[in-house]
Design a protein around this motif. Structure first.
Motif, PDB file in Angstrom:
ATOM      1  N   ILE A 267       5.936  -1.039   5.993  1.00 28.34           N
ATOM      2  CA  ILE A 267       6.274  -2.412   6.413  1.00 28.34           C
ATOM      3  C   ILE A 267       5.170  -2.929   7.338  1.00 28.34           C
ATOM      4  N   HIS A 268       4.505  -2.011   8.021  1.00 27.27           N
ATOM      5  CA  HIS A 268       3.335  -2.368   8.831  1.00 27.27           C
ATOM      6  C   HIS A 268       2.075  -1.832   8.156  1.00 27.27           C
ATOM      7  N   ALA A 269       1.119  -2.739   7.969  1.00 28.44           N
ATOM      8  CA  ALA A 269      -0.018  -2.462   7.102  1.00 28.44           C
ATOM      9  C   ALA A 269      -0.852  -1.245   7.504  1.00 28.44           C
ATOM     10  N   ARG A 270      -1.111  -1.100   8.800  1.00 30.24           N
ATOM     11  CA  ARG A 270      -2.063  -0.074   9.234  1.00 30.24           C
ATOM     12  C   ARG A 270      -1.477   1.333   9.318  1.00 30.24           C
ATOM     13  N   GLU A 271      -0.182   1.455   9.132  1.00 30.84           N
ATOM     14  CA  GLU A 271       0.481   2.758   9.303  1.00 30.84           C
ATOM     15  C   GLU A 271       0.413   3.547   7.999  1.00 30.84           C
ATOM     16  N   TRP A 272      -0.796   3.952   7.641  1.00 33.71           N
ATOM     17  CA  TRP A 272      -1.063   4.475   6.305  1.00 33.71           C
ATOM     18  C   TRP A 272      -0.316   5.751   5.961  1.00 33.71           C
TER      19      TRP A 272
ATOM     20  N   TRP B 236      -4.850  -4.107  10.870  1.00 31.88           N
ATOM     21  CA  TRP B 236      -3.895  -5.177  10.611  1.00 31.88           C
ATOM     22  C   TRP B 236      -2.473  -4.636  10.542  1.00 31.88           C
ATOM     23  N   ARG B 237      -1.509  -5.376  11.098  1.00 29.07           N
ATOM     24  CA  ARG B 237      -0.100  -4.940  11.143  1.00 29.07           C
ATOM     25  C   ARG B 237       0.835  -5.835  10.306  1.00 29.07           C
ATOM     26  N   LYS B 238       0.653  -7.145  10.410  1.00 24.89           N
ATOM     27  CA  LYS B 238       1.612  -8.108   9.869  1.00 24.89           C
ATOM     28  C   LYS B 238       1.380  -8.347   8.374  1.00 24.89           C
TER      29      LYS B 238
ATOM     30  N   PHE C 285      10.056   4.030   7.338  1.00 27.39           N
ATOM     31  CA  PHE C 285       9.018   4.920   7.858  1.00 27.39           C
ATOM     32  C   PHE C 285       7.865   4.138   8.486  1.00 27.39           C
ATOM     33  N   HIS C 286       7.593   4.467   9.734  1.00 29.48           N
ATOM     34  CA  HIS C 286       6.475   3.885  10.484  1.00 29.48           C
ATOM     35  C   HIS C 286       5.602   5.023  11.009  1.00 29.48           C
ATOM     36  N   SER C 287       4.520   4.654  11.664  1.00 27.20           N
ATOM     37  CA  SER C 287       3.792   5.589  12.520  1.00 27.20           C
ATOM     38  C   SER C 287       3.294   4.760  13.702  1.00 27.20           C
ATOM     39  N   TYR C 288       2.954   5.351  14.813  1.00 23.37           N
ATOM     40  CA  TYR C 288       3.051   6.761  15.063  1.00 23.37           C
ATOM     41  C   TYR C 288       3.860   6.971  16.348  1.00 23.37           C
TER      42      TYR C 288
END
Ligand code: ING
Ligand code: ZN
Length: 308
Positions: free
Chosen positions: A68-73, A126-128, A196-199
Protein backbone atom coordinates in the motif's frame (compact mmCIF):
# COMPACT_ATOMS: atom_id res chain seq x y z
CA UNK A 1 17.83 0.96 -15.58
CA UNK A 2 18.61 -2.63 -16.44
CA UNK A 3 16.00 -5.30 -17.02
CA UNK A 4 16.59 -8.62 -15.38
CA UNK A 5 15.72 -11.76 -17.27
CA UNK A 6 13.11 -13.26 -15.03
CA UNK A 7 10.92 -12.90 -12.01
CA UNK A 8 12.68 -14.05 -8.83
CA UNK A 9 11.36 -14.65 -5.33
CA UNK A 10 14.64 -13.59 -3.77
CA UNK A 11 14.86 -10.30 -5.64
CA UNK A 12 12.62 -7.26 -5.85
CA UNK A 13 10.56 -7.47 -9.00
CA UNK A 14 9.40 -4.60 -11.19
CA UNK A 15 5.67 -4.21 -11.69
CA UNK A 16 5.69 -5.70 -15.22
CA UNK A 17 7.29 -8.85 -13.86
CA UNK A 18 4.78 -9.10 -11.05
CA UNK A 19 1.83 -8.82 -13.46
CA UNK A 20 3.29 -11.49 -15.72
CA UNK A 21 3.85 -13.62 -12.63
CA UNK A 22 0.20 -13.34 -11.51
CA UNK A 23 -0.91 -14.60 -14.91
CA UNK A 24 1.59 -17.45 -14.86
CA UNK A 25 0.58 -18.59 -11.40
CA UNK A 26 -3.09 -18.78 -12.39
CA UNK A 27 -2.20 -20.76 -15.54
CA UNK A 28 0.24 -23.10 -13.82
CA UNK A 29 -1.95 -23.90 -10.79
CA UNK A 30 -5.54 -23.70 -12.09
CA UNK A 31 -6.85 -25.87 -9.25
CA UNK A 32 -5.39 -23.61 -6.57
CA UNK A 33 -4.94 -20.14 -8.03
CA UNK A 34 -7.16 -17.79 -9.99
CA UNK A 35 -6.76 -14.15 -10.91
CA UNK A 36 -9.40 -11.43 -10.90
CA UNK A 37 -9.22 -7.74 -11.66
CA UNK A 38 -10.74 -5.62 -8.91
CA UNK A 39 -10.28 -2.20 -10.46
CA UNK A 40 -7.79 0.22 -11.94
CA UNK A 41 -5.26 2.59 -10.45
CA UNK A 42 -5.20 6.36 -10.93
CA UNK A 43 -2.85 5.88 -13.89
CA UNK A 44 -5.13 3.18 -15.29
CA UNK A 45 -3.11 0.11 -14.40
CA UNK A 46 -5.21 -3.01 -13.73
CA UNK A 47 -5.33 -4.14 -10.11
CA UNK A 48 -5.11 -7.93 -9.97
CA UNK A 49 -6.00 -10.08 -7.02
CA UNK A 50 -4.97 -13.71 -6.65
CA UNK A 51 -7.42 -16.14 -5.07
CA UNK A 52 -5.48 -18.99 -3.52
CA UNK A 53 -7.21 -22.08 -2.19
CA UNK A 54 -8.91 -25.28 -3.23
CA UNK A 55 -12.15 -24.55 -5.06
CA UNK A 56 -15.02 -26.03 -3.10
CA UNK A 57 -18.21 -24.36 -2.02
CA UNK A 58 -18.39 -21.43 0.31
CA UNK A 59 -15.26 -21.01 2.38
CA UNK A 60 -13.91 -18.55 4.88
CA UNK A 61 -11.63 -15.97 3.30
CA UNK A 62 -8.54 -14.14 4.51
CA UNK A 63 -7.81 -10.95 2.58
CA UNK A 64 -4.16 -9.88 2.45
CA UNK A 65 -2.63 -6.85 0.77
CA UNK A 66 0.95 -5.79 0.21
CA UNK A 67 2.55 -2.62 -1.03
CA UNK A 68 0.00 0.00 0.00
CA UNK A 69 3.08 2.18 0.48
CA UNK A 70 5.30 2.32 -2.57
CA UNK A 71 8.77 2.24 -1.03
CA UNK A 72 8.15 -0.70 1.31
CA UNK A 73 9.46 -3.21 -1.20
CA UNK A 74 9.76 -6.16 1.16
CA UNK A 75 5.97 -6.16 1.45
CA UNK A 76 5.11 -7.12 -2.18
CA UNK A 77 8.03 -9.55 -2.03
CA UNK A 78 6.26 -11.27 0.86
CA UNK A 79 2.92 -11.55 -0.94
CA UNK A 80 4.68 -13.21 -3.88
CA UNK A 81 6.53 -15.53 -1.54
CA UNK A 82 3.33 -16.47 0.26
CA UNK A 83 1.58 -17.50 -2.96
CA UNK A 84 4.53 -19.56 -4.11
CA UNK A 85 4.92 -21.32 -0.75
CA UNK A 86 1.21 -21.98 -0.54
CA UNK A 87 1.05 -23.80 -3.87
CA UNK A 88 4.47 -25.48 -3.46
CA UNK A 89 3.80 -26.90 -0.01
CA UNK A 90 0.08 -27.66 -0.45
CA UNK A 91 0.67 -31.38 -0.86
CA UNK A 92 3.55 -31.83 1.58
CA UNK A 93 2.73 -29.50 4.47
CA UNK A 94 -0.17 -30.69 6.62
CA UNK A 95 -1.04 -27.23 7.88
CA UNK A 96 -1.00 -25.66 4.41
CA UNK A 97 -3.09 -28.55 3.05
CA UNK A 98 -5.69 -27.93 5.72
CA UNK A 99 -5.59 -24.16 5.24
CA UNK A 100 -6.03 -24.23 1.46
CA UNK A 101 -8.70 -26.92 1.62
CA UNK A 102 -10.78 -25.03 4.11
CA UNK A 103 -10.24 -21.38 3.35
CA UNK A 104 -9.30 -19.05 0.54
CA UNK A 105 -6.63 -16.38 0.63
CA UNK A 106 -7.38 -13.32 -1.45
CA UNK A 107 -4.05 -11.67 -2.11
CA UNK A 108 -3.41 -8.25 -3.57
CA UNK A 109 0.35 -8.38 -4.30
CA UNK A 110 0.72 -4.65 -4.93
CA UNK A 111 -1.97 -2.25 -3.69
CA UNK A 112 -0.28 1.00 -4.73
CA UNK A 113 0.94 0.04 -8.20
CA UNK A 114 1.48 3.57 -9.57
CA UNK A 115 3.58 4.48 -6.55
CA UNK A 116 5.51 1.23 -6.81
CA UNK A 117 6.36 1.92 -10.45
CA UNK A 118 7.43 5.44 -9.43
CA UNK A 119 9.88 4.01 -6.87
CA UNK A 120 11.47 1.95 -9.64
CA UNK A 121 11.72 4.78 -12.14
CA UNK A 122 11.93 8.15 -10.36
CA UNK A 123 12.07 8.17 -6.58
CA UNK A 124 12.92 5.11 -4.50
CA UNK A 125 11.54 6.76 -1.34
CA UNK A 126 8.04 7.53 -2.69
CA UNK A 127 5.21 6.49 -0.32
CA UNK A 128 1.85 7.75 -1.63
CA UNK A 129 -0.07 7.01 -4.82
CA UNK A 130 0.41 9.26 -7.88
CA UNK A 131 -2.92 11.10 -8.04
CA UNK A 132 -3.01 14.78 -8.86
CA UNK A 133 -3.92 16.95 -5.92
CA UNK A 134 -5.00 20.56 -5.45
CA UNK A 135 -1.29 21.41 -5.49
CA UNK A 136 0.20 20.48 -8.86
CA UNK A 137 3.69 20.43 -7.32
CA UNK A 138 2.67 17.76 -4.83
CA UNK A 139 0.94 14.70 -6.23
CA UNK A 140 -0.04 11.74 -4.13
CA UNK A 141 -2.45 10.66 -1.41
CA UNK A 142 -1.37 8.39 1.45
CA UNK A 143 -3.58 5.38 0.76
CA UNK A 144 -3.36 4.25 4.37
CA UNK A 145 -5.02 7.51 5.44
CA UNK A 146 -7.78 7.52 2.81
CA UNK A 147 -10.11 4.83 4.21
CA UNK A 148 -13.44 5.74 5.81
CA UNK A 149 -12.33 5.11 9.39
CA UNK A 150 -12.58 8.39 11.31
CA UNK A 151 -11.12 9.82 8.10
CA UNK A 152 -9.25 13.11 8.32
CA UNK A 153 -9.19 13.41 12.11
CA UNK A 154 -5.89 12.31 13.65
CA UNK A 155 -2.34 11.45 12.55
CA UNK A 156 -3.01 12.85 9.09
CA UNK A 157 -2.43 16.01 7.12
CA UNK A 158 -4.83 17.89 4.87
CA UNK A 159 -1.85 19.33 2.95
CA UNK A 160 -1.08 17.61 -0.37
CA UNK A 161 2.67 18.00 0.13
CA UNK A 162 2.61 15.90 3.30
CA UNK A 163 3.64 12.24 3.25
CA UNK A 164 0.49 11.51 5.26
CA UNK A 165 -1.93 13.54 3.12
CA UNK A 166 -5.33 11.90 3.61
CA UNK A 167 -6.81 13.10 0.30
CA UNK A 168 -9.75 15.44 -0.41
CA UNK A 169 -12.33 13.01 1.03
CA UNK A 170 -12.65 9.49 2.37
CA UNK A 171 -12.27 6.87 -0.38
CA UNK A 172 -11.39 9.56 -2.92
CA UNK A 173 -8.75 7.35 -4.51
CA UNK A 174 -9.51 4.74 -7.19
CA UNK A 175 -7.23 2.19 -5.50
CA UNK A 176 -9.23 2.54 -2.27
CA UNK A 177 -12.55 2.31 -4.10
CA UNK A 178 -11.43 -0.90 -5.80
CA UNK A 179 -10.40 -2.55 -2.53
CA UNK A 180 -13.31 -1.36 -0.39
CA UNK A 181 -15.95 -2.31 -2.94
CA UNK A 182 -14.38 -5.72 -3.42
CA UNK A 183 -14.22 -6.37 0.31
CA UNK A 184 -17.78 -5.11 0.86
CA UNK A 185 -19.03 -7.50 -1.83
CA UNK A 186 -17.32 -10.42 -0.09
CA UNK A 187 -17.90 -9.40 3.52
CA UNK A 188 -20.03 -12.42 4.39
CA UNK A 189 -17.07 -14.76 3.85
CA UNK A 190 -14.08 -12.60 4.83
CA UNK A 191 -12.93 -13.58 8.32
CA UNK A 192 -9.45 -12.12 8.35
CA UNK A 193 -7.65 -9.05 7.07
CA UNK A 194 -3.86 -8.73 7.02
CA UNK A 195 -1.88 -5.81 5.61
CA UNK A 196 1.89 -5.76 5.16
CA UNK A 197 4.16 -2.75 5.60
CA UNK A 198 7.77 -2.15 6.51
CA UNK A 199 9.67 -1.45 8.58
CA UNK A 200 9.93 -1.81 12.43
CA UNK A 201 9.16 -5.48 13.21
CA UNK A 202 5.76 -4.93 14.80
CA UNK A 203 2.51 -6.86 14.58
CA UNK A 204 -0.42 -4.53 15.17
CA UNK A 205 -4.17 -4.71 15.50
CA UNK A 206 -6.96 -2.09 16.00
CA UNK A 207 -7.41 0.59 16.85
CA UNK A 208 -5.20 3.13 15.15
CA UNK A 209 -7.69 6.02 15.35
CA UNK A 210 -8.19 5.90 19.11
CA UNK A 211 -6.38 4.81 22.26
CA UNK A 212 -9.19 2.52 23.39
CA UNK A 213 -8.69 -1.18 22.96
CA UNK A 214 -10.87 -3.20 20.58
CA UNK A 215 -13.75 -5.26 22.02
CA UNK A 216 -11.86 -8.49 21.27
CA UNK A 217 -8.49 -7.06 22.36
CA UNK A 218 -7.62 -10.05 24.55
CA UNK A 219 -8.12 -12.43 21.66
CA UNK A 220 -6.16 -10.25 19.20
CA UNK A 221 -3.37 -9.82 21.71
CA UNK A 222 -3.12 -13.56 22.28
CA UNK A 223 -3.07 -14.40 18.56
CA UNK A 224 -0.46 -11.68 17.95
CA UNK A 225 1.70 -12.94 20.82
CA UNK A 226 1.63 -16.49 19.48
CA UNK A 227 2.24 -15.29 15.91
CA UNK A 228 5.38 -13.35 16.85
CA UNK A 229 6.59 -16.31 18.90
CA UNK A 230 6.22 -18.52 15.83
CA UNK A 231 8.02 -15.89 13.75
CA UNK A 232 10.97 -15.57 16.09
CA UNK A 233 11.36 -19.34 16.47
CA UNK A 234 13.17 -19.48 13.12
CA UNK A 235 15.97 -16.89 13.42
CA UNK A 236 15.23 -15.16 16.71
CA UNK A 237 13.94 -12.00 15.00
CA UNK A 238 12.23 -9.93 17.68
CA UNK A 239 8.84 -8.41 17.08
CA UNK A 240 6.73 -6.25 19.33
CA UNK A 241 2.95 -6.33 19.12
CA UNK A 242 -0.09 -4.40 20.34
CA UNK A 243 -2.87 -2.00 19.38
CA UNK A 244 -1.66 0.44 16.72
CA UNK A 245 -2.37 3.77 18.42
CA UNK A 246 -0.42 2.95 21.55
CA UNK A 247 2.23 0.70 19.98
CA UNK A 248 3.34 2.94 17.09
CA UNK A 249 1.21 6.08 16.74
CA UNK A 250 -2.44 7.12 16.38
CA UNK A 251 -3.82 7.76 12.91
CA UNK A 252 -7.15 7.78 11.09
CA UNK A 253 -8.15 6.44 7.69
CA UNK A 254 -6.18 3.19 7.84
CA UNK A 255 -7.20 -0.03 6.13
CA UNK A 256 -6.81 -1.89 9.42
CA UNK A 257 -9.46 0.10 11.29
CA UNK A 258 -11.74 0.22 8.26
CA UNK A 259 -11.67 -3.57 7.86
CA UNK A 260 -12.25 -4.02 11.59
CA UNK A 261 -15.20 -1.62 11.67
CA UNK A 262 -16.71 -3.42 8.66
CA UNK A 263 -16.88 -6.46 10.92
CA UNK A 264 -13.64 -8.31 10.10
CA UNK A 265 -12.68 -8.96 13.70
CA UNK A 266 -9.34 -10.62 12.95
CA UNK A 267 -7.49 -7.64 11.51
CA UNK A 268 -3.71 -7.28 11.62
CA UNK A 269 -0.96 -5.15 10.14
CA UNK A 270 2.65 -6.27 9.97
CA UNK A 271 5.60 -3.94 9.92
CA UNK A 272 8.20 -6.31 8.47
CA UNK A 273 12.01 -6.11 8.81
CA UNK A 274 14.17 -4.40 9.74
CA UNK A 275 14.57 -2.09 12.77
CA UNK A 276 16.14 0.74 10.80
CA UNK A 277 19.63 -0.34 9.79
CA UNK A 278 18.51 -0.50 6.15
CA UNK A 279 14.92 0.60 6.66
CA UNK A 280 12.96 0.67 3.39
CA UNK A 281 16.11 -0.25 1.43
CA UNK A 282 16.27 -3.76 2.86
CA UNK A 283 18.89 -5.72 0.87
CA UNK A 284 17.70 -8.52 -1.38
CA UNK A 285 19.69 -11.00 0.71
CA UNK A 286 17.15 -10.43 3.50
CA UNK A 287 14.09 -11.29 1.40
CA UNK A 288 14.33 -15.02 1.99
CA UNK A 289 14.77 -14.96 5.77
CA UNK A 290 12.16 -12.23 6.18
CA UNK A 291 9.60 -14.12 4.13
CA UNK A 292 10.35 -17.49 5.73
CA UNK A 293 9.83 -16.19 9.26
CA UNK A 294 6.77 -14.13 8.31
CA UNK A 295 5.16 -17.25 6.79
CA UNK A 296 5.16 -18.83 10.24
CA UNK A 297 3.29 -15.91 11.77
CA UNK A 298 0.76 -15.72 8.93
CA UNK A 299 0.13 -19.45 9.03
CA UNK A 300 -0.48 -19.19 12.76
CA UNK A 301 -3.02 -16.40 12.31
CA UNK A 302 -4.71 -18.26 9.45
CA UNK A 303 -4.91 -21.46 11.43
CA UNK A 304 -6.40 -19.58 14.35
CA UNK A 305 -9.04 -18.05 12.08
CA UNK A 306 -9.82 -21.43 10.57
CA UNK A 307 -10.27 -23.18 13.89
CA UNK A 308 -12.05 -20.41 15.79
N1 ING B 1 3.33 2.41 8.95
C1 ING B 1 1.90 2.45 9.02
C2 ING B 1 1.37 3.79 8.51
O1 ING B 1 0.48 3.76 7.68
C3 ING B 1 0.02 1.89 10.55
C4 ING B 1 1.46 2.22 10.42
C5 ING B 1 -0.41 0.58 10.49
C6 ING B 1 -0.93 2.87 10.73
C7 ING B 1 -1.73 0.26 10.63
C8 ING B 1 -2.27 2.55 10.84
C9 ING B 1 -2.67 1.23 10.80
O2 ING B 1 1.84 4.85 8.93
C10 ING B 1 4.06 2.56 7.81
N2 ING B 1 5.35 2.25 7.86
O3 ING B 1 3.57 2.96 6.81
ZN1 ZN C 1 3.61 1.61 5.21
Amino acid sequence: RHFREKHSYTRYNEWEKIVAWTERMAKKYPKLVSRVQIGKTYEDRPMYLLKVGKESGKKKVIFMDCGIHAREWISPAFCQWFVKQAVRTYETDKVMFKLLNNLNFYILPVFNIDGYVWTWTEDRMWRKNRANTSNSDCPGVDLNRNFKAKWGTIGISHKPCSQIYCGPSAESEPEIKAVTSFIREHLSSIRGYISFHSYSQILMFPYAYKDETAPNNDELNKVAKEAVEALSSLYGTEYTYGPTATTIYPCSGSSLDWAYDEGIKNAFTFELRDLGKYGFILPESKIRPTCRETMLAVKHIANYILTS
